[in-house]
Design an enzyme around this catalytic site. Structure first.
Site, PDB file in Angstrom:
ATOM      1  N   LYS A 232      -6.995   3.388   5.414  1.00 38.55           N
ATOM      2  CA  LYS A 232      -7.787   3.954   6.489  1.00 38.55           C
ATOM      3  C   LYS A 232      -6.529   4.564   7.333  1.00 38.55           C
ATOM      4  O   LYS A 232      -6.926   5.393   8.207  1.00 38.55           O
ATOM      5  CB  LYS A 232      -8.198   2.764   7.546  1.00 38.55           C
ATOM      6  CG  LYS A 232      -7.054   1.646   7.755  1.00 38.55           C
ATOM      7  CD  LYS A 232      -7.724   0.569   8.846  1.00 38.55           C
ATOM      8  CE  LYS A 232      -8.430  -0.422   7.841  1.00 38.55           C
ATOM      9  NZ  LYS A 232      -7.662  -1.250   6.558  1.00 38.55           N
TER      10      LYS A 232
ATOM     11  N   HIS B 208      -8.931   4.045  -5.735  1.00 38.79           N
ATOM     12  CA  HIS B 208     -10.280   4.733  -6.359  1.00 38.79           C
ATOM     13  C   HIS B 208     -11.489   3.581  -5.905  1.00 38.79           C
ATOM     14  O   HIS B 208     -11.064   2.669  -5.010  1.00 38.79           O
ATOM     15  CB  HIS B 208     -10.373   4.633  -7.794  1.00 38.79           C
ATOM     16  CG  HIS B 208     -10.092   3.145  -8.469  1.00 38.79           C
ATOM     17  ND1 HIS B 208      -8.698   2.758  -8.487  1.00 38.79           N
ATOM     18  CD2 HIS B 208     -10.793   2.552  -9.075  1.00 38.79           C
ATOM     19  CE1 HIS B 208      -8.501   1.585  -9.063  1.00 38.79           C
ATOM     20  NE2 HIS B 208      -9.954   1.315  -9.419  1.00 38.79           N
TER      21      HIS B 208
ATOM     22  N   THR C 296     -15.005   4.346  -1.369  1.00 34.17           N
ATOM     23  CA  THR C 296     -14.822   4.385  -0.053  1.00 34.17           C
ATOM     24  C   THR C 296     -13.929   3.221   0.325  1.00 34.17           C
ATOM     25  O   THR C 296     -13.677   2.390  -0.178  1.00 34.17           O
ATOM     26  CB  THR C 296     -16.336   3.720   0.598  1.00 34.17           C
ATOM     27  OG1 THR C 296     -16.662   2.603  -0.251  1.00 34.17           O
ATOM     28  CG2 THR C 296     -17.368   4.846   0.615  1.00 34.17           C
TER      29      THR C 296
ATOM     30  N   CYS D 194      -9.348  -2.953  -9.145  1.00 32.78           N
ATOM     31  CA  CYS D 194      -8.464  -2.274  -8.530  1.00 32.78           C
ATOM     32  C   CYS D 194      -7.175  -3.264  -8.113  1.00 32.78           C
ATOM     33  O   CYS D 194      -7.531  -4.479  -8.557  1.00 32.78           O
ATOM     34  CB  CYS D 194      -9.144  -1.766  -7.305  1.00 32.78           C
ATOM     35  SG  CYS D 194      -8.505  -0.715  -6.153  1.00 32.78           S
TER      36      CYS D 194
ATOM     37  N   HIS E 257      -9.216  -9.876  -1.387  1.00 29.41           N
ATOM     38  CA  HIS E 257      -8.442 -10.681  -2.054  1.00 29.41           C
ATOM     39  C   HIS E 257      -9.039 -11.417  -3.490  1.00 29.41           C
ATOM     40  O   HIS E 257      -8.240 -11.830  -4.201  1.00 29.41           O
ATOM     41  CB  HIS E 257      -7.570 -11.751  -1.187  1.00 29.41           C
ATOM     42  CG  HIS E 257      -6.747 -11.525  -0.248  1.00 29.41           C
ATOM     43  ND1 HIS E 257      -5.598 -10.629  -0.460  1.00 29.41           N
ATOM     44  CD2 HIS E 257      -6.660 -11.438   1.174  1.00 29.41           C
ATOM     45  CE1 HIS E 257      -5.181 -10.297   0.553  1.00 29.41           C
ATOM     46  NE2 HIS E 257      -5.854 -10.802   1.667  1.00 29.41           N
TER      47      HIS E 257
ATOM     48  N   LYS F 295     -22.132  -1.015  -2.500  1.00 30.96           N
ATOM     49  CA  LYS F 295     -20.715  -1.460  -2.724  1.00 30.96           C
ATOM     50  C   LYS F 295     -20.621  -2.894  -1.904  1.00 30.96           C
ATOM     51  O   LYS F 295     -20.693  -3.064  -0.677  1.00 30.96           O
ATOM     52  CB  LYS F 295     -19.637  -0.333  -2.353  1.00 30.96           C
ATOM     53  CG  LYS F 295     -18.195  -1.098  -2.679  1.00 30.96           C
ATOM     54  CD  LYS F 295     -17.275   0.126  -2.692  1.00 30.96           C
ATOM     55  CE  LYS F 295     -15.889  -0.318  -2.455  1.00 30.96           C
ATOM     56  NZ  LYS F 295     -14.994   0.908  -2.213  1.00 30.96           N
TER      57      LYS F 295
HETATM   58  C1  FAD Z   1     -10.445  -2.793  -3.910  1.00 32.13           C
HETATM   59  C2  FAD Z   1      -9.628  -2.270  -2.969  1.00 32.13           C
HETATM   60  C3  FAD Z   1     -10.333  -2.315  -1.718  1.00 32.13           C
HETATM   61  C4  FAD Z   1      -9.683  -1.812  -0.504  1.00 32.13           C
HETATM   62  N1  FAD Z   1     -10.287  -1.740   0.776  1.00 32.13           N
HETATM   63  C5  FAD Z   1      -9.739  -1.079   1.864  1.00 32.13           C
HETATM   64  C6  FAD Z   1     -10.213  -0.938   2.993  1.00 32.13           C
HETATM   65  O1  FAD Z   1     -11.363  -1.109   3.017  1.00 32.13           O
HETATM   66  N2  FAD Z   1      -9.619  -0.349   3.951  1.00 32.13           N
HETATM   67  C7  FAD Z   1      -8.143   0.111   3.602  1.00 32.13           C
HETATM   68  O2  FAD Z   1      -7.745   0.696   4.876  1.00 32.13           O
HETATM   69  N3  FAD Z   1      -7.490   0.049   2.717  1.00 32.13           N
HETATM   70  C8  FAD Z   1      -8.290  -0.944   1.704  1.00 32.13           C
HETATM   71  N4  FAD Z   1      -7.504  -0.902   0.335  1.00 32.13           N
HETATM   72  C9  FAD Z   1      -5.984  -0.730   0.436  1.00 32.13           C
HETATM   73  C10 FAD Z   1      -5.669   0.844   0.089  1.00 32.13           C
HETATM   74  O3  FAD Z   1      -6.506   1.120  -0.982  1.00 32.13           O
HETATM   75  C11 FAD Z   1      -4.180   0.766  -0.358  1.00 32.13           C
HETATM   76  O4  FAD Z   1      -3.499   0.407   0.728  1.00 32.13           O
HETATM   77  C12 FAD Z   1      -4.006   2.141  -0.505  1.00 32.13           C
HETATM   78  O5  FAD Z   1      -4.867   2.678  -1.573  1.00 32.13           O
HETATM   79  C13 FAD Z   1      -2.771   2.210  -1.430  1.00 32.13           C
HETATM   80  O6  FAD Z   1      -2.253   3.606  -1.613  1.00 32.13           O
HETATM   81  P1  FAD Z   1      -0.755   3.727  -2.487  1.00 32.13           P
HETATM   82  O7  FAD Z   1      -0.745   5.414  -2.158  1.00 32.13           O
HETATM   83  O8  FAD Z   1       0.347   3.021  -1.893  1.00 32.13           O
HETATM   84  O9  FAD Z   1      -1.135   3.253  -4.036  1.00 32.13           O
HETATM   85  P2  FAD Z   1      -1.970   4.304  -5.111  1.00 32.13           P
HETATM   86  O10 FAD Z   1      -3.093   4.815  -4.652  1.00 32.13           O
HETATM   87  O11 FAD Z   1      -2.105   3.264  -5.939  1.00 32.13           O
HETATM   88  O12 FAD Z   1      -0.810   5.419  -5.676  1.00 32.13           O
HETATM   89  C14 FAD Z   1       0.521   5.070  -6.454  1.00 32.13           C
HETATM   90  C15 FAD Z   1       0.373   6.355  -7.261  1.00 32.13           C
HETATM   91  O13 FAD Z   1       1.756   6.194  -7.788  1.00 32.13           O
HETATM   92  C16 FAD Z   1       1.811   6.640  -9.067  1.00 32.13           C
HETATM   93  N5  FAD Z   1       2.761   6.124  -9.503  1.00 32.13           N
HETATM   94  C17 FAD Z   1       3.244   5.063  -9.803  1.00 32.13           C
HETATM   95  N6  FAD Z   1       4.619   5.120 -10.700  1.00 32.13           N
HETATM   96  C18 FAD Z   1       4.705   6.286 -10.881  1.00 32.13           C
HETATM   97  C19 FAD Z   1       5.870   6.880 -11.769  1.00 32.13           C
HETATM   98  N7  FAD Z   1       6.542   5.941 -12.363  1.00 32.13           N
HETATM   99  N8  FAD Z   1       5.811   8.075 -12.009  1.00 32.13           N
HETATM  100  C20 FAD Z   1       4.873   8.825 -11.344  1.00 32.13           C
HETATM  101  N9  FAD Z   1       3.764   8.372 -10.577  1.00 32.13           N
HETATM  102  C21 FAD Z   1       3.817   6.830 -10.414  1.00 32.13           C
HETATM  103  C22 FAD Z   1       0.244   6.004  -9.347  1.00 32.13           C
HETATM  104  O14 FAD Z   1      -0.074   6.473 -10.681  1.00 32.13           O
HETATM  105  C23 FAD Z   1      -0.353   6.083  -8.249  1.00 32.13           C
HETATM  106  O15 FAD Z   1      -1.199   7.264  -8.294  1.00 32.13           O
HETATM  107  C24 FAD Z   1      -8.034  -1.538  -0.735  1.00 32.13           C
HETATM  108  C25 FAD Z   1      -7.613  -1.533  -1.943  1.00 32.13           C
HETATM  109  C26 FAD Z   1      -8.470  -2.097  -3.029  1.00 32.13           C
HETATM  110  C27 FAD Z   1      -7.481  -2.067  -4.217  1.00 32.13           C
END
Ligand code: FAD
Length: 374
Positions: free
Chosen positions: A343, A45, A48, A310, A266, A261
């Site tokens: 990304k 979330h 951006t 986050c 880290h 923003k």
């Molecule tokens: C502050 C911040 C800034 C960032 N900036 C950048 C950036 O500028 N550029 C970039 O490329 N990346 C950036 N990143 C990294 C990027 O956002 C992450 O790599 C990416 O969002 C990870 O996605 P995900 O699907 O792995 O995790 P998530 O989006 O967290 O998805 C995991 C999902 O699994 C669900 N889940 C977990 N356990 C269960 C369960 N037992 N049953 C059902 N559902 C479950 C959760 O509810 C969640 O919705 C940033 C991250 C953060 C926190």
């Protein structure tokens, strides 16, 4: 129990992309999400995410970054949504900083369009910045940002239209691999699947015994109302990153509210329990960000408009995990975070769909294998 081809556990950035890619290929896929998609409890979330080609972390990410751009544009074409905005990116710091040196290394190795600017050139082209004499900037015209929540919701919409089953508000409580299938146990019952993609983000290690040490860290991000809005005209203020002795900061042009923003990559590296919600954004977080804003972007340091926290899910080497479980190949683990995965998510969805349907992918994902932790 009706068997399904693929169950996807977790519909954040990676799970929504994988579900979309699988459904569009005609695979019978079920996506399960414990909360409501695009929620604010995980890693995806905050409106951006930065996208850039010259990748300071390692030049080997550049081909994946190149593949991400057409993947986002294809989603835009299919849906009419605006997901990718190219603003250019300027990355600033001392020439020997990891950010600047790494960006230049990747840009040169892959012959990416870029310009190297001294501190004065950065400040005259982008007049909101105040830089020390010994900083330089690397400008890449392809940099920009992806609309985070919109990307997830758009891919889930496409997935649903292509026939995927989407279950929200349902928590997976166990993943039980069997000899030739997997049982996915939720609060509502058991699903038998040929394969499972576990894209549970920061909750991954609570669901599976992954052979890697993962650390979940609390991150903070904030939006400020610029004190001098005229310095933030889009033509003169791109996405940016900046490294000094205290760390790497990044930010985006003002949004439709006029709010800029700003965050620290880290942040404080504070490890948290993935099952416990992180502390809310507080005055100490704001002080860290205001301190850097005051030094490098004083015209932005107006009132706080919005703030949140986050999570990063860090691997020891900060590279992603995209691989099958060594002992249970019908379980594919997708943990592309370490703070830089979003990304790529549109193309990672395609990669996960490749792995589930063909057992291999044309993209080079050797860097993301479990065997590097052996
Ligand atoms: C502050 C911040 C800034 C960032 N900036 C950048 C950036 O500028 N550029 C970039 O490329 N990346 C950036 N990143 C990294 C990027 O956002 C992450 O790599 C990416 O969002 C990870 O996605 P995900 O699907 O792995 O995790 P998530 O989006 O967290 O998805 C995991 C999902 O699994 C669900 N889940 C977990 N356990 C269960 C369960 N037992 N049953 C059902 N559902 C479950 C959760 O509810 C969640 O919705 C940033 C991250 C953060 C926190």
């Amino acid at each position: 129990m009706t068997p399904v081809d693929v169950v996807i556990v977790g519909l954040g950035a990676m799970g929504s992309a994988a579900l979309c890619a699988l459904a569009r290929r005609g695979v019978g896929a079920v996506g399960i999400e414990q909360f409501s998609p695009a929620h604010a409890f995980g890693s995806s979330h905050g409106r951006t995410r930065v996208i850039r080609l010259g990748y300071f972390e390692h030049p080997s990410y550049v081909p994946l970054a190149r593949a991400a751009y057409p993947a986002w544009r294809e989603l835009e074409r299919l849906t009419g949504e605006r997901l990718l905005t190219v603003t250019g990116i300027v990355e600033m710091g001392r020439p020997d900083s990891r950010l600047v040196a790494g960006t230049l290394r990747a840009a040169r190795q892959h012959a990416l369009p870029h310009e190297v600017l001294d501190a004065h050139e950065v400040m005259s082209r982008f007049p909101a910045f105040r830089l020390p004499e010994d900083f330089i900037g690397v400008f890449q015209p392809d940099g920009g940002f992806v609309a985070a929540e919109a990307a997830i919701l758009t891919q889930l919409r496409l997935a649903g239209e292509a026939g995927a089953e989407i279950r929200t508000g349902e928590r997976v409580v166990a993943i039980e691999p069997r000899a030739d299938h997997v049982l996915v146990v939720t609060a509502n019952g058991v699903i038998r699947a040929a394969q499972v993609i576990v894209s549970a983000g920061s909750w991954l290690s609570t669901l599976l015994p992954v052979p890697a040490r993962l650390t979940v860290t609390r991150q903070a991000l904030a939006w400020f109302e610029p004190r001098e809005p005229t310095r933030f005209d889009p033509a003169r203020f791109p996405v940016f990153m900046l490294q000094d002795d205290t760390g790497i900061y990044y930010g985006f042009p003002p949004d439709e509210r006029g709010a800029l923003k700003f965050a620290k990559h880290h942040h404080e590296r504070e490890a948290i329990d993935p099952l416990v919600p992180a502390r809310e954004f507080d005055a100490a977080d704001e002080a860290i960000l205001r301190n850097a804003l005051g030094r490098y972007l004083p015209a932005a340091a107006g009132p706080l408009v919005e703030a949140t926290t986050c999570r990063y899910t860090m691997t020891p080497d900060e590279d992603f995990i995209i691989d099958r479980l060594p002992d249970w190949p019908q379980v594919i683990v997708a943990s592309p975070c370490s703070g830089h995965g979003f990304k790529f998510s549109a193309v990672i969805g395609e990669i996960l769909a490749d792995l589930a349907t063909k057992g291999e992918t044309p993209h080079d994902i050797s860097r993301f294998a479990f065997n590097r932790f052996a």
